[in-house]
Design a protein around this motif. Structure first.
Motif, PDB file in Angstrom:
ATOM      1  N   TRP A 243      51.412 -63.242  24.914  1.00 21.11           N
ATOM      2  CA  TRP A 243      52.101 -62.400  23.933  1.00 21.11           C
ATOM      3  C   TRP A 243      51.473 -61.019  23.847  1.00 21.11           C
ATOM      4  O   TRP A 243      52.184 -60.007  23.672  1.00 21.11           O
ATOM      5  N   ASP A 244      50.159 -60.940  24.002  1.00 18.54           N
ATOM      6  CA  ASP A 244      49.503 -59.629  23.995  1.00 18.54           C
ATOM      7  C   ASP A 244      49.971 -58.781  25.176  1.00 18.54           C
ATOM      8  O   ASP A 244      50.198 -57.571  25.045  1.00 18.54           O
ATOM      9  N   VAL A 245      50.113 -59.421  26.330  1.00 16.42           N
ATOM     10  CA  VAL A 245      50.584 -58.692  27.513  1.00 16.42           C
ATOM     11  C   VAL A 245      51.997 -58.152  27.285  1.00 16.42           C
ATOM     12  O   VAL A 245      52.301 -56.994  27.632  1.00 16.42           O
ATOM     13  N   LEU A 246      52.868 -58.954  26.686  1.00 11.92           N
ATOM     14  CA  LEU A 246      54.234 -58.489  26.441  1.00 11.92           C
ATOM     15  C   LEU A 246      54.256 -57.281  25.509  1.00 11.92           C
ATOM     16  O   LEU A 246      55.008 -56.321  25.729  1.00 11.92           O
ATOM     17  N   VAL A 247      53.435 -57.320  24.473  1.00 12.46           N
ATOM     18  CA  VAL A 247      53.377 -56.191  23.537  1.00 12.46           C
ATOM     19  C   VAL A 247      52.830 -54.952  24.230  1.00 12.46           C
ATOM     20  O   VAL A 247      53.375 -53.839  24.091  1.00 12.46           O
ATOM     21  N   ARG A 248      51.733 -55.115  24.978  1.00  8.82           N
ATOM     22  CA  ARG A 248      51.125 -53.968  25.664  1.00  8.82           C
ATOM     23  C   ARG A 248      52.041 -53.412  26.752  1.00  8.82           C
ATOM     24  O   ARG A 248      51.986 -52.208  27.065  1.00  8.82           O
ATOM     25  N   PHE A 249      52.882 -54.271  27.330  1.00  9.31           N
ATOM     26  CA  PHE A 249      53.813 -53.770  28.342  1.00  9.31           C
ATOM     27  C   PHE A 249      54.830 -52.814  27.724  1.00  9.31           C
ATOM     28  O   PHE A 249      55.166 -51.783  28.320  1.00  9.31           O
ATOM     29  N   GLU A 250      55.326 -53.141  26.545  1.00  7.06           N
ATOM     30  CA  GLU A 250      56.257 -52.223  25.874  1.00  7.06           C
ATOM     31  C   GLU A 250      55.554 -50.903  25.550  1.00  7.06           C
ATOM     32  O   GLU A 250      56.160 -49.830  25.615  1.00  7.06           O
ATOM     33  N   GLU A 287      52.705 -65.449  32.037  1.00  2.00           N
ATOM     34  CA  GLU A 287      52.882 -66.831  31.588  1.00  2.00           C
ATOM     35  C   GLU A 287      51.883 -67.763  32.262  1.00  2.00           C
ATOM     36  O   GLU A 287      51.450 -68.753  31.681  1.00  2.00           O
ATOM     37  N   LYS A 288      51.511 -67.435  33.509  1.00  2.00           N
ATOM     38  CA  LYS A 288      50.550 -68.259  34.249  1.00  2.00           C
ATOM     39  C   LYS A 288      49.140 -67.676  34.222  1.00  2.00           C
ATOM     40  O   LYS A 288      48.260 -68.129  34.965  1.00  2.00           O
ATOM     41  N   GLY A 289      48.924 -66.662  33.375  1.00  2.00           N
ATOM     42  CA  GLY A 289      47.605 -66.062  33.261  1.00  2.00           C
ATOM     43  C   GLY A 289      47.229 -65.154  34.414  1.00  2.00           C
ATOM     44  O   GLY A 289      46.043 -64.927  34.676  1.00  2.00           O
ATOM     45  N   HIS A 290      48.228 -64.609  35.103  1.00  2.00           N
ATOM     46  CA  HIS A 290      47.970 -63.782  36.273  1.00  2.00           C
ATOM     47  C   HIS A 290      48.327 -62.306  36.059  1.00  2.00           C
ATOM     48  O   HIS A 290      48.566 -61.574  37.019  1.00  2.00           O
ATOM     49  N   ILE A 293      46.747 -56.261  31.052  1.00  2.00           N
ATOM     50  CA  ILE A 293      47.062 -54.847  30.801  1.00  2.00           C
ATOM     51  C   ILE A 293      45.851 -54.204  30.140  1.00  2.00           C
ATOM     52  O   ILE A 293      45.372 -54.664  29.095  1.00  2.00           O
ATOM     53  N   HIS A 294      45.359 -53.153  30.781  1.00  2.00           N
ATOM     54  CA  HIS A 294      44.157 -52.444  30.342  1.00  2.00           C
ATOM     55  C   HIS A 294      44.590 -51.137  29.685  1.00  2.00           C
ATOM     56  O   HIS A 294      45.473 -50.436  30.196  1.00  2.00           O
ATOM     57  N   THR A 295      43.951 -50.795  28.575  1.00  2.00           N
ATOM     58  CA  THR A 295      44.386 -49.634  27.799  1.00  2.00           C
ATOM     59  C   THR A 295      43.198 -48.820  27.306  1.00  2.00           C
ATOM     60  O   THR A 295      42.192 -49.393  26.868  1.00  2.00           O
ATOM     61  N   VAL A 296      43.306 -47.494  27.411  1.00  2.00           N
ATOM     62  CA  VAL A 296      42.367 -46.586  26.743  1.00  2.00           C
ATOM     63  C   VAL A 296      43.013 -46.185  25.424  1.00  2.00           C
ATOM     64  O   VAL A 296      44.174 -45.758  25.389  1.00  2.00           O
ATOM     65  N   ARG A 297      42.252 -46.331  24.348  1.00  3.88           N
ATOM     66  CA  ARG A 297      42.796 -46.042  23.024  1.00  3.88           C
ATOM     67  C   ARG A 297      41.896 -45.047  22.294  1.00  3.88           C
ATOM     68  O   ARG A 297      40.670 -45.096  22.424  1.00  3.88           O
ATOM     69  N   ILE A 298      42.508 -44.145  21.557  1.00  7.37           N
ATOM     70  CA  ILE A 298      41.793 -43.252  20.644  1.00  7.37           C
ATOM     71  C   ILE A 298      42.281 -43.567  19.238  1.00  7.37           C
ATOM     72  O   ILE A 298      43.477 -43.429  18.948  1.00  7.37           O
TER      73      ILE A 298
END
Length: 426
Positions: A243-250, A287-290, A293-298
């Protein structure tokens, strides 16, 4: 009696060995068959590439064993891309072994009827595109030599395919399994031609991209990071949960759309079919853990984002985006250095392919290179030469056009690197 080549091609289509569009049927066309001693039989099958073919588990076991060499030919990725990207992927060519009631795919890749080179010539083209710049087939690693040998023998008995010729763009020339496949093709009398394509940045175990930078560049990166830190609290986050990946993808889509790709109208989010494909592909990997998503945040606001896909210990930085307001501080570079360290620390890390264009910014961070080439397979030397020459002509024309646009007149007549080489048929 056939009156011309076009009528003969229509007859071939009607006979079922190739179709311009996927068929709703789920039964394959049998292109060639061989029965071995005992109860084993091998078949070269051409399947319509659609949801039914990809969802019935036909490729699942092969993909789980072999997707490390090409995760973009996994059923999940093909299901997401089929029919959405306008590429040569209307069919699935598969080598299948049958033992009693058991059927297993041993080698497979997506293909479609296409045109290549200048003048354009009709070929079978293996799917390769900017979202998946890799064309090595899925091959059973447990029986690699036998699978390649059986495939080559049956392919030589499938005239419609090799008469047209098969073109692999972005073929990984340095892979040991690639050499095994090419040697098998030549032993069965098929002609192969190779043209150097690019050398792509890669990351190997034990490397430290930051230490490979010059002292001057390391100082500059530290200065840029310090300037970023003066604007707020800078953090590097990694999302691996589904679910974190889906949010970060948007979040990634918004970043990309706000940048130059959005202004140009080429960002993933703007093109509806592309957005649907990308969402489905990322979700399938996550879904399979593969997927991560890496993010730089300020101050918890994203300014750079990177999507990484993984298969069998091999990592692929797939897409990246950043907020152009912070371009001066190279947020993408800081993010890639952080992601590189993260990949190297993952259990079973074997290799990372940048998927980046040659001579780009990734070449300054990752110093290792792996070679890619265009591989042509045909029934005769004449046909293979015709195809590879047409491809070289088109590349030369594109090189001249780009040089003229840049007004780089000295390089207009200098041919692009990579003359073709041939492996004679035996």
């Amino acid at each position: 009696m056939m009156r011309d080549g076009a009528e003969q091609e229509r007859k071939g289509i009607s006979q079922g060995w190739i179709r311009d569009l996927p068929s709703p049927a789920i039964k394959p066309d049998i292109l060639a068959r061989e029965v071995t001693i005992g109860s084993s039989a091998w078949q070269l099958e051409l399947w319509p590439l659609g949801p039914k073919t990809l969802s019935d588990g036909f490729l699942s076991q092969l993909s789980q064993r072999a997707a490390g060499l090409n995760p973009f030919f996994s059923p999940a990725f093909l299901s997401a891309s089929a029919g959405r990207l306008g590429i040569s992927d209307s069919h699935l060519l598969a080598l299948v072994e049958t033992v009693g009631e058991s059927r297993e795919a041993r080698l497979a890749f997506p293909v479609g009827l296409s045109r290549a080179g200048l003048p354009p010539t009709r070929v079978m083209r293996v799917a390769s595109h900017p979202f998946a710049p890799l064309s090595f087939p899925l091959v059973d690693p447990d029986d690699l030599a036998e699978s390649c040998e059986r495939f080559a023998g049956l392919l030589a008995k499938a005239p419609p395919l090799v008469t047209h010729g098969i073109v692999f763009d972005d073929f990984p020339a340095d892979e040991p399994s690639a050499r095994i496949l090419i040697d098998a093709l030549n032993r069965h009398g098929l002609s192969t031609r190779h043209q150097a394509s690019a050398r792509r940045a890669s990351l190997l175990p034990g490397q430290d991209p930051e230490k490979s930078l010059s002292t001057k560049r390391r100082r500059e990166h530290k200065r840029q990071f310090r300037k970023l830190s003066e604007m707020g609290d800078v953090t590097m986050t990694v999302a691996t949960d589904f679910w974190d990946v889906l949010v970060r993808f948007e979040e990634f889509l918004l970043l990309e759309t706000r940048g130059w790709k959005g202004r140009k109208g080429t960002s993933i989010h703007i093109i509806r079919k592309t957005a649907a494909f990308a969402r489905q592909a990322v979700a399938a990997f996550a879904e399979k853990g593969h997927a991560s998503i890496h993010t730089v945040r300020i101050d918890n606001r994203a300014i750079a984002s990177l999507i990484i896909l993984e298969a069998n210990g091999r990592y692929f930085p797939w897409k990246t985006a950043f907020d152009e307001h912070y371009r001066t501080y190279s947020p993408g570079t800081h993010l890639m250095l952080s992601a590189s360290k993260w990949m190297l620390e993952q259990p079973g890390f074997a290799f990372a392919d940048s998927l980046a264009a040659e001579n780009g910014w990734m070449d300054r961070l990752w110093t290792e290179r792996h070679a890619l080439e265009t591989l042509v397979i045909a029934k005769s030397n004449k046909r293979a030469d015709t195809i590879i020459t047409a491809i070289a002509n088109r590349q030369k024309l594109r090189h001249m056009a780009k040089s003229a646009i840049r007004r780089d007149w000295k390089s207009v007549l200098r041919p692009p690197a990579g003359p073709f080489r041939e492996t004679p048929a035996v």
